[in-house]
Design a protein around this motif. Structure first.
Motif, PDB file in Angstrom:
ATOM      1  N   THR A   1       0.871  -1.101  -0.041  1.00 21.92           N
ATOM      2  CA  THR A   1      -0.056  -0.084  -0.025  1.00 21.92           C
ATOM      3  C   THR A   1       0.894   1.466   0.151  1.00 21.92           C
ATOM      4  O   THR A   1       1.930   1.273   0.921  1.00 21.92           O
ATOM      5  CB  THR A   1      -0.738   0.112   1.315  1.00 21.92           C
ATOM      6  N   VAL A   2       0.561   2.105  -0.901  1.00 23.95           N
ATOM      7  CA  VAL A   2       1.099   3.621  -0.910  1.00 23.95           C
ATOM      8  C   VAL A   2       0.230   4.621  -0.517  1.00 23.95           C
ATOM      9  O   VAL A   2      -0.706   4.687  -0.755  1.00 23.95           O
ATOM     10  CB  VAL A   2       1.722   3.846  -2.432  1.00 23.95           C
ATOM     11  N   ARG A   3       0.881   5.213   0.500  1.00 21.69           N
ATOM     12  CA  ARG A   3      -0.164   6.391   1.136  1.00 21.69           C
ATOM     13  C   ARG A   3       0.802   7.744   0.921  1.00 21.69           C
ATOM     14  O   ARG A   3       1.822   7.833   1.800  1.00 21.69           O
ATOM     15  CB  ARG A   3      -0.227   6.236   2.455  1.00 21.69           C
ATOM     16  N   HIS A   4       0.513   8.361  -0.342  1.00 19.93           N
ATOM     17  CA  HIS A   4       1.030   9.472  -0.719  1.00 19.93           C
ATOM     18  C   HIS A   4       0.906  10.715   0.778  1.00 19.93           C
ATOM     19  O   HIS A   4      -0.220  10.936   1.086  1.00 19.93           O
ATOM     20  CB  HIS A   4       0.658  10.126  -1.896  1.00 19.93           C
ATOM     21  N   GLU A   5       1.913  11.373   0.858  1.00 21.75           N
ATOM     22  CA  GLU A   5       2.143  12.538   1.561  1.00 21.75           C
ATOM     23  C   GLU A   5       1.677  12.040   3.128  1.00 21.75           C
ATOM     24  O   GLU A   5       1.338  12.898   4.072  1.00 21.75           O
ATOM     25  CB  GLU A   5       1.313  13.424   1.443  1.00 21.75           C
ATOM     26  N   ILE A   6       1.952  10.789   3.604  1.00 25.65           N
ATOM     27  CA  ILE A   6       1.856  10.329   4.803  1.00 25.65           C
ATOM     28  C   ILE A   6       2.942  10.012   5.639  1.00 25.65           C
ATOM     29  O   ILE A   6       4.045   9.690   4.870  1.00 25.65           O
ATOM     30  CB  ILE A   6       0.917   8.960   5.075  1.00 25.65           C
TER      31      ILE A   6
END
Length: 306
Positions: A266-271
């Protein structure tokens, strides 16, 4: 990894500046409410105990944080630390300057160092300079941490500067807790909550275990690496800030991805993320020495250790 961003604006954002003030009832309000309760209460009603109040968040300031040449950090102690033990500085493994960043699977122990740290007071003012005697421990395997042993003791720092060390929590952090990420490098504090935990967090060649994931309000930047993550209920350090996904990329440098127990990514951008510190507390013995054989110590050992 959160290395400094050259040219970024220096902002002082004290935690809680935008919080709504608590409202206090007047004595007249209390009297009126009490009278109404008495009128409406049944004759056979028993006195009811007051509902337990939620603990108020502890105030968070910059006292005990430090600025490194390239990162943030903090003076920390463990429950068993004594006043005359050498003080310890907590930061990230990728922040060390005595040599390059540790590679995957690499552990650095007892490396001579004379690195200096700018000690901050509650208002983020520099009050002195602390000096290391050695880099006691550093790694980017399973976690991203460095521990410097200082030439000053906890008692000397408190007597000279009036500043106490932050205490490492010995318990696993809790989801949903209000936290503060306090950067000595930028003199900025971020407020948010623990959103959850990443089973594995992978960034380029490094993999970290059980990482703390923040809610979006803690949008940390370069230079915040090594900042203490403070549980606002206890006032103790529960993690050390280390990275965030800058560009939405998958598992690349400065773009960590989460990998669950089934291998799903899972990629969580700007986390942003931090590494838990409760396992570190159990590795520290008398004189602030790092004992990797101590019961409960969760820090990785050198692979070539005899």
């Amino acid at each position: 990894m959160r290395k400094p961003c050259l040219g970024a604006a220096l902002t002082l954002a004290l935690l809680g500046a935008g919080a709504a003030p608590a409202l206090a009832a007047t004595s007249e309000d209390a009297a009126t409410a009490g009278a109404r309760s008495a009128q409406n209460a049944p004759a056979t009603a028993y006195p009811q105990p007051p509902y337990p109040r939620k603990p108020r968040p502890k105030p968070v300031d910059f006292a005990g944080t430090v600025a490194l040449s390239n990162c943030s950090g903090s003076v920390v102690r463990v429950p068993q630390s004594r006043p005359h033990d050498p003080a310890l500085i907590l930061s990230n493994g990728h922040c060390i300057t005595e040599r390059g960043m540790p590679g995957a699977g690499e552990v650095v122990v007892d490396l001579p160092s004379q690195r200096t740290f700018a000690l901050l007071d509650a208002d983020a003012r520099k009050v002195g300079t602390l000096t290391a005697s050695k880099l006691a421990y550093a790694t980017m395997t399973d976690t991203d941490v460095s521990l410097y042993r200082l030439t000053s003791t906890y008692a000397q720092i408190e007597k000279t500067y009036g500043i106490k060390a932050l205490e490492l929590d010995t318990q696993h952090p809790k989801r949903g807790r209000a936290i503060a990420v306090v950067s000595g490098y930028w003199k900025k504090a971020y407020g948010c909550r623990i959103d959850g935990f990443a089973h594995r967090l992978k960034e380029a060649e490094w993999t970290w275990k059980d990482s703390v994931r923040y809610t979006r309000e803690c949008d940390t930047i370069g230079g915040t690496s090594g900042s203490p993550v403070i549980d606002r209920r206890t006032g103790k350090v529960v993690a050390v800030n280390n990275t965030g996904n800058n560009d939405g990329e998958r598992c690349t440098l400065n773009n960590p991805c989460e990998v669950d127990r089934r291998g799903r990514v899972t990629v969580r951008h700007e986390i942003s993320y931090g590494q838990q510190t409760y396992g570190i507390a159990r590795c520290i013995t008398i004189n602030s020495r790092v004992d990797l054989d101590r019961w409960g110590c969760r820090l990785p050992e050198p692979t070539n250790r005899s």
